[in-house]
Design a protein around this motif. Structure first.
Motif, short mmCIF file in Angstrom:
data_model
loop_
_atom_site.label_atom_id
_atom_site.label_comp_id
_atom_site.label_asym_id
_atom_site.label_seq_id
_atom_site.Cartn_x
_atom_site.Cartn_y
_atom_site.Cartn_z
N ALA A 1 1.09 -1.12 -0.08
CA ALA A 1 -0.08 0.35 -0.19
C ALA A 1 0.85 1.39 0.10
N CYS A 2 2.13 1.59 0.07
CA CYS A 2 2.71 2.81 0.86
C CYS A 2 3.72 2.96 -0.09
N GLU B 1 2.40 1.78 -3.19
CA GLU B 1 1.43 2.39 -4.82
C GLU B 1 0.06 3.67 -4.72
N LEU B 2 -0.24 3.89 -3.10
CA LEU B 2 -0.73 5.17 -2.87
C LEU B 2 0.52 6.05 -3.32
N THR C 1 2.65 5.82 -5.45
CA THR C 1 2.92 6.34 -7.73
C THR C 1 1.01 7.23 -7.40
N VAL C 2 0.11 6.58 -7.16
CA VAL C 2 -0.77 6.94 -7.41
C VAL C 2 -1.11 8.04 -7.08
N MET C 3 -1.24 8.54 -6.34
CA MET C 3 -0.86 10.60 -5.54
C MET C 3 0.71 10.66 -6.37
N ASP D 1 0.85 10.83 -9.57
CA ASP D 1 0.17 10.94 -10.90
C ASP D 1 -1.18 11.56 -10.54
N TRP D 2 -1.76 12.00 -9.53
CA TRP D 2 -3.27 12.44 -9.29
C TRP D 2 -2.21 13.93 -9.22
N LYS E 1 -1.36 15.15 -12.20
CA LYS E 1 -2.41 15.35 -13.22
C LYS E 1 -3.08 17.06 -12.94
N ALA F 1 3.34 7.53 -13.70
CA ALA F 1 3.12 6.32 -14.39
C ALA F 1 2.28 5.70 -14.77
N GLY F 2 1.02 5.58 -14.31
CA GLY F 2 -0.16 5.23 -14.51
C GLY F 2 -0.18 3.97 -14.50
N THR F 3 -0.82 2.91 -16.09
CA THR F 3 -0.72 1.85 -15.66
C THR F 3 0.94 0.75 -17.06
N TRP G 1 -2.97 12.56 0.33
CA TRP G 1 -4.15 11.27 0.03
C TRP G 1 -5.09 12.23 1.05
N TYR H 1 -2.70 -3.39 -7.39
CA TYR H 1 -4.44 -3.71 -6.69
C TYR H 1 -4.62 -2.13 -6.27
N LEU H 2 -4.56 -1.36 -6.15
CA LEU H 2 -4.39 -0.12 -5.49
C LEU H 2 -5.93 1.02 -5.93
N ARG H 3 -4.40 0.50 -7.26
CA ARG H 3 -5.08 1.82 -8.28
C ARG H 3 -6.72 2.03 -8.68
N GLU I 1 -9.84 8.70 -10.72
CA GLU I 1 -7.65 8.19 -11.30
C GLU I 1 -7.16 9.77 -10.77
N GLU I 2 -8.01 10.65 -10.17
CA GLU I 2 -7.80 12.26 -10.50
C GLU I 2 -8.06 12.49 -8.48
N ALA I 3 -7.69 13.46 -8.78
CA ALA I 3 -8.02 14.43 -7.22
C ALA I 3 -9.37 14.86 -7.30
N ILE J 1 -6.34 0.96 2.11
CA ILE J 1 -4.99 0.56 2.64
C ILE J 1 -4.29 -0.22 3.05
N GLY K 1 -2.91 -3.35 1.69
CA GLY K 1 -2.58 -4.01 1.27
C GLY K 1 -1.17 -3.47 2.05
#
Lengths: 477, 477
Positions: free
Chosen positions: A110-111, A113-114, A116-118, A120-121, A124, A134-136, A360, B37-39, B44-46, B64, B67
């Protein structure tokens, strides 16, 4: 202390924190203590036996608070802001409890992955080119560094590693140290001291490019130095552009600089430590134009985006450039999902906290609109201060006010301005730090605290103006 | 979120944290999720608009926790421990609220001063030679680094800077890069990957000294390599000794190595990241004998001394060696008390949190005796596990059990042990990681969680033993 006591003490601490932040403006922003004040207030050694929590907690006001510079006071206008928000504090409590060390995907999925996604957020929100996300499937992506200093160093080291490999591919007999001895990196003469320090650490020459009358590096200035250095047999490999310099919040002209760097394959890193947060507002996003030419980009949400320190966001177009520079993987760190992202390859430390939780919480609880409003409010307050300065003929504005920083001075000597600053800081009502711009001693007024309002700006100006009057009256005419 | 809501939400979070830590053993120690798993679980956006706190908080369990690798579960025996204690969590809440960036004395005097005194307290707990303490007159002293990786890098860079100055004093015409090309640093072949990485960053050769049958570097092994390298025209300048290696918690023989380093003016840094905490107990302090020969020393209270990450304690005998290597001071960081300690000159990042609060809370609320009892309990649990292994003829112990780590394996092939480890981790009841010792694949069992008790050790062994029986029964005889 067991969980039951923690429940009680934790709730008391929540109240203490809320009280501290709600009433911070009643505290003197800058402390009165002299160096060495603390040592005499506490024992010389740790206690043998456990003390009670009451004993510890009462020392916060006795020992700690008298020596705190209150960065979140609306009377604090020094340096640049450091973020502090309630959602971020809550997320950090959770981060502490989970207490995982996310050096690999397996160490806590989770650490990684979140994060990477944050990133990305956030990318954007800034409308970064898709290359940086990063996307997928992407080859780029972002990571949280502790500070902008570390981001600059990492970018420089990645660039150093890349150029060495590139040269050795053509000249396998050339040694690494021989190549390093010819490498030269560049930054603005206004760049943060950490850029020079990164050069020292990496053992490469670091040259400062002279800026124009707006304290901005222009394309021709870089071009000129590049030509000289190439003629002298050096190998230019890295340029650190600054968007929002520390002295005056000046912006290097990356639309000119980027194409030059790209044409000759110089890694362009952009350090927007302070200013970067503003790019989430459409009206400030043009300041980031030229980002498409960069190899890496960094700014500090922990400065101006309400995410508590430490949270410096860094993106690269090619993850492999960074990872390739550092990857060393002993057996005890290997796991079944090796390719799922090991952020420790992106940074100097191996260990890392679950810092993306702060992003987040903050992004969701403010929303993009709330964050934009926050930035706009600070810029508005800086403009308000600028107007007050401009309306006073005794003063001058020393650099364009673009975001939340106002550089100003009394018309007159450096000594005069040094005296004014000393009196301002000695009075302890507000706190400022100076800078040097084109040989002039200048006062920096940075809107910092989350709770700064117009009345604080008016009060600060009133105070400065009053001290200036006193000072000017003392001068012989 | 205003202060009133923070009071409410903060108290809820305190309860969530207490619940999490009180009931952590009911959670599966290692998660079931697959990479990526997390994405898919979050947008996809804030969000544009602010969300409610309820919405955020309910996602902790949904997004969270599935994971998270639960480092504080008593079923977690992987890597080395990372600390987590209630006093430390409370101190970190206060640290977040104060939110100062202590890069200089003036930026928050309490932050710099408490850190200096806490490092003296801790140094005294370890009975470090007085040279390493700051006191009021000392030339040495301590600083909090983020991680041991950073401490090693800083020591290496300081040593590099010192040797370059020394050589250039005699040979002013010798260039820095020419000198660097001849420099060579050393560590144990068992040293942490971050030591090799420090060499990569600093651009110097880093050689691994072979260890003896106890995985320990001995004096003669270093002496041999030094002689070869000097004969080859290289300049040995740095040796990183490890006390408590990551694979097997082995100890380099610093009483032999120290005099060699001192005699030829090689900087000796000691990395005791994990083991260092144990030196507060008189019975383990002899493991630190030889420290008097070292130039710098580091260990991680955030591993085994109940102070949450990040808190890596580093001491040097001469502060000037470290500070001299990095000091760059622009006007905006200058203040009236320049000589009162700027810890940012001691480290890679410029910014720094008020991390010494955690040490202060933990040292006082446990007391030295409480901390010693904690270390002894973990060592006792490791010894208990060792006895269980030794009592089973199918297994062997792979390295001396000195502190809280037990290295063990099934008598038999590496493949057999790899399979056993895979089954252990796939079962998810407990979590371990492997290491390689003298070509053998070995399982590492590190006592990690604060709440690990004898019953967990017995349960873990029972489980391992059962899986081993299953595995061995499947083998053809």
């Amino acid at each position: 202390m067991d969980a039951a006591e923690f429940r009680r003490r934790g709730k008391e601490m929540v109240d203490y924190v809320a009280d501290y932040l709600e009433n911070i403006e009643k505290r003197q922003v800058y402390p009165d203590v002299e160096p060495g004040y603390l040592r005499s207030l506490i024992p010389e050694e740790a206690p043998e036996e456990a003390e009670s929590y009451e004993d510890v907690v009462k020392d916060i006001e006795r020992v700690i608070m008298p020596g705190v510079t209150h960065w979140h006071s609306p009377y604090f206008y020094a340096y640049f802001p450091t973020a502090n928000s309630f959602p971020s504090l809550l997320a950090d409590m959770l981060c502490g409890a989970i207490g995982c060390i996310g050096f690999s995907w397996a160490a806590s999925p989770a650490c990684t992955e979140l994060e990477t996604v944050m990133l990305d957020w956030l990318g954007k929100m800034l409308k970064l080119p898709a290359d940086f996300l990063a996307g997928t499937e992407g080859r780029g992506g972002g990571v949280i560094q502790g500070t902008a200093s570390e981001a600059t160093l990492i970018a420089l080291l990645a660039a150093r590693s890349k150029i060495i490999k590139l040269i050795q591919a053509d000249h396998p007999d050339r040694s690494e140290t021989d190549i390093i001895s010819k490498l030269v990196a560049y930054s603005s003469d206004q760049a943060h001291s950490s850029v020079e320090r990164a050069g020292l650490i990496a053992g490469v020459k670091m040259k400062k490019i002279p800026t124009d009358n707006k304290f901005s590096v222009r394309g021709d200035a870089l071009q000129k130095v590049l030509e000289e250095d190439r003629a002298a047999g050096l190998i230019p490999f890295f340029f650190c552009a600054t968007l929002g310099t520390t002295p005056s919040c000046a912006f290097d002209c990356i639309t000119e600089l980027g194409p030059i760097c790209n044409a000759v394959e110089i890694w362009m890193h952009i350090d927007a430590a302070y200013a970067g947060s503003a790019f989430i507002c459409p009206e400030f996003r043009p300041l980031l134009n030229g980002i498409e030419f960069a190899d890496s980009f960094n700014f500090n949400p922990h400065k101006w985006l309400l995410v508590n320190f430490d949270c410096s966001a860094m993106w690269v177009k090619k993850r492999s450039d960074i990872i390739g520079a550092f990857k060393i993987e002993p057996l005890y760190l290997k796991h079944d999902h090796q390719e799922s992202g090991n952020h420790s390859h992106w940074q100097i430390p191996l260990g890392r906290r679950f810092r993306s939780l702060k992003m987040w919480f903050v992004f969701r609880m403010y929303g993009l609109k709330g964050l934009q409003a926050y930035i706009r409010k600070h810029v508005g307050l800086a403009k308000e201060f600028e107007s007050l300065v401009r309306a006073d003929q005794r003063f001058e504005i020393s650099a364009d006010v673009v975001l939340g920083l106002v550089c100003f001075r009394l018309k007159g000597s450096n000594e005069l301005n040094e005296t004014l600053l000393k009196r301002i800081n000695n009075a302890r009502n507000i706190h400022l730090v100076p800078c040097q711009l084109a040989g002039k001693f200048v006062l920096r007024f940075a809107v910092c605290a989350r709770t700064t309002e117009s009345r604080h700006i008016q009060e600060a100006w009133c105070h400065i103006s009053h001290l200036a009057s006193e000072l000017l009256q003392e001068l012989p005419h």
